[in-house]
Scaffold this active site. Structure first.
Site, short mmCIF file in Angstrom:
data_model
loop_
_atom_site.label_atom_id
_atom_site.label_comp_id
_atom_site.label_asym_id
_atom_site.label_seq_id
_atom_site.Cartn_x
_atom_site.Cartn_y
_atom_site.Cartn_z
N LYS A 1 -3.05 -8.70 -6.77
CA LYS A 1 -3.15 -9.73 -7.79
C LYS A 1 -4.45 -10.49 -7.31
O LYS A 1 -4.64 -10.65 -6.06
CB LYS A 1 -2.06 -10.75 -7.93
N SER B 1 -2.17 -0.11 -18.72
CA SER B 1 -3.33 -0.01 -17.79
C SER B 1 -3.48 1.18 -16.88
O SER B 1 -4.54 1.86 -16.68
CB SER B 1 -3.07 -1.11 -16.56
N HIS C 1 0.91 -1.07 0.03
CA HIS C 1 0.00 0.01 0.07
C HIS C 1 0.88 1.10 0.02
O HIS C 1 0.44 2.23 0.35
CB HIS C 1 -0.81 0.07 1.19
N HIS C 2 2.12 1.18 -0.38
CA HIS C 2 2.88 2.42 -0.41
C HIS C 2 2.50 3.39 -1.21
O HIS C 2 2.79 4.53 -1.21
CB HIS C 2 4.37 2.06 -0.57
N LYS D 1 7.18 -4.43 -10.25
CA LYS D 1 7.04 -4.04 -11.57
C LYS D 1 6.74 -2.77 -11.80
O LYS D 1 7.14 -1.93 -12.56
CB LYS D 1 5.87 -4.91 -12.03
N LYS E 1 -2.77 -2.30 -7.74
CA LYS E 1 -2.96 -2.87 -9.15
C LYS E 1 -2.61 -4.12 -9.32
O LYS E 1 -1.39 -4.55 -9.05
CB LYS E 1 -2.40 -1.83 -10.10
N1 GLU Z 1 -1.76 -9.05 -15.64
C1 GLU Z 1 -0.88 -8.19 -16.10
C2 GLU Z 1 0.47 -8.32 -15.15
O1 GLU Z 1 0.73 -9.05 -14.80
C3 GLU Z 1 -1.36 -6.61 -16.05
C4 GLU Z 1 -1.55 -5.95 -14.87
C5 GLU Z 1 -2.46 -4.79 -14.70
O2 GLU Z 1 -2.61 -4.25 -15.90
O3 GLU Z 1 -2.97 -4.23 -13.91
O4 GLU Z 1 1.27 -7.38 -15.27
#
Ligand code: GLU
Length: 475
Positions: free
Chosen positions: A110, A366, A68-69, A98, A74
């Site tokens: 996730k 995204s 939550h930083h 990422k 996402k």
């Molecule tokens: N599922 C993709 C990933 O592993 C996209 C995640 C997204 O767009 O939030 O990066």
């Protein structure tokens, strides 16, 4: 691909921690800070009933918010029989790193539903997806400022529009409601370029890596993409688009590997034709002009310049890593190499381009989609016509002054104002190139950092640590 059981005490989350620990000693953060960065902040495990045919089925599902930083969190939602808490935690952690690597201001998350989507009808999948979304809403685990899901393995635009529809009907009148999920169809607030974004990011990332003359010399490869021999494992959204962009750039896609078979042609395969063949026959096998391999995993071990695993985790492990002959391994999937495989390949002198950088194109676009949803306007809407008028005027002046005219093709190219897809592609290209530069800088600044994954991790840990420090949590 049924490779998960190969190693005895396999924990994907532990594997991510191992790579993290390897890198963390190159950062300035004390143990407590590192432990906080590493930990999964919230794990939501749910079980809910869905009526399938005449029977009630209990569905197992998860949403993990790793960090939550930065908010919102996402990350995609996966539909697969392999889904379990450990896997979702690992994938959520990778999302945190990422996002940091590509400077996307989100925390990592996730989701996963433990089902084989092939076994359900569209109607049943819709019921499962809508119920899952309702469970997320109940616990405030979804929302444009809270946590924003997206497609992942086994999901796509269709599932995202079910999520959007369920969310907006449970939270009517929320002005930014469209931003509760990304990877939506265009008609539902999606952005042009999102579908191919991960595959295109893989291409931009590897192209930038291959443009480095020194690295290519060390690998005994020529710089550039043209003529490079490529193997792609997985012909889903990511693998197909990556293969397509490499093919378009003049690389030779010599082998394509799917869950039910693999095809090989040293002269190169056209991914679009292969997809057409699969649509007609149900499999990539038997593609005209190519040879079917006996075992699909055999394809991973063929000689090539770049191997792109683009399906699930753990496909290259301690048992087969020694037989991999690729000079570059581009991790388009999340976690396709175990730490053991990573070590073996690094020792062999191969270049492993890590997942949390290479497949970040999806989340990058995204981010663009989410920004579009919050701003309620399509990219390019305000400036496209203005730029075209200006370009037309400037070109007219140049032609007047020089007395020469450009060809009609050149005129079209010069006068063209940026459309949404142009801006998304160039934003993605810039993002991937900048990320390579940042990682390379760290890599070159410390001789003890031997691989690109460690350098990428150091970059991510530094950024996440910095934002915790700015929050004042760790004075
Ligand atoms: N599922 C993709 C990933 O592993 C996209 C995640 C997204 O767009 O939030 O990066």
């Amino acid at each position: 691909m049924a490779t998960q059981g190969k190693q005895k005490h396999y924990s994907f989350f532990r594997n991510v921690e191992i790579s993290f620990d390897k890198a963390s000693r190159f950062t300035k953060w004390e143990t407590g800070v590192l432990e906080q960065i590493k930990a999964c902040n919230s794990v939501y495990r749910m079980r809910f009933p869905v009526k399938i045919g005449e029977e009630v089925e209990v569905i197992e599902a998860y949403r993990v918010q790793h960090s939550h930083h930065k908010l919102p969190c996402k990350g995609g939602i996966r539909f697969s029989e392999e889904v379990n808490q450990d896997e979702v935690m690992a994938l959520a952690a990778l999302m945190t790193y990422k996002c940091a690597i590509v400077n996307v201001p989100f925390g990592g998350a996730k989701g996963g539903i433990r089902i084989n989507p092939r076994k359900y009808t569209a109607y049943e999948l819709e019921k499962i997806t809508r119920r899952y979304t309702a469970e997320l809403v109940k616990k405030n685990f979804i929302g444009p400022g809270v946590d924003v899901p997206a497609p992942d393995y086994g999901t796509g635009e269709r599932e995202m529009s079910w999520i959007l529809d369920t969310y907006t009907s449970l939270r009517p009148g929320e002005i930014d409601g469209l931003g509760c999920v990304t990877g939506k169809p265009l008609s539902q607030g999606g952005v042009r370029g999102r579908k191919e974004a991960t595959g295109l990011g893989v291409f931009y990332g590897l192209r930038e890596v291959c443009n480095n003359k020194q690295d290519m010399k060390r690998l005994k490869l020529s710089p550039g993409i043209e003529g490079k021999k490529i193997i792609v494992q997985g012909m889903g959204n990511v693998g197909y688009h990556a293969a397509k962009f490499f093919h378009q750039a003049g690389a030779k896609v010599i082998c394509l590997i799917e869950w039910d078979g693999a095809i090989y042609n040293p002269k190169g395969l056209d991914p679009d034709e292969v997809l057409r063949h699969r649509a007609e026959t149900g499999s990539i096998k038997g593609f005209p002009g190519s040879r079917d391999l006996k075992k699909n995993t055999e394809g991973l071990e063929l000689e090539c310049d770049i191997l792109i695993p683009a399906a699930l985790e753990n496909v290259v492990h301690g048992d087969n890593a020694g037989r991999i002959r690729a000079r570059i391994i581009g991790e388009a999937a999340n976690g396709p190499l175990t730490p053991e495989a990573d070590d073996i390949l690094n020792k062999k002198g191969a270049l492993v381009v890590p997942d949390m950088f290479l497949n970040a194109g999806g989340v990058t676009v995204s981010y663009f989609e989410w920004l579009k949803n919050l701003s309620h306007v399509r990219y390019g809407r305000l400036e496209k016509r203005f730029s075209e008028n200006m370009n037309h005027h400037i070109l007219g002046q140049i032609e007047g002054l020089t007395g020469k005219k450009v060809t009609s093709n050149e005129r079209e190219f010069i006068e063209h104002g940026a459309d949404e897809v142009d801006l998304v592609y160039s934003g993605l290209e810039e993002t991937m190139i900048t990320a390579v530069k940042e990682i390379r800088e760290i890599w070159q600044s410390n001789r003890e950092i031997h691989d690109m994954r460690t350098a990428a991790f150091v970059n991510a840990i530094n950024k996440v640590g910095e934002s915790y420090a700015q929050l004042g949590i760790f004075p």
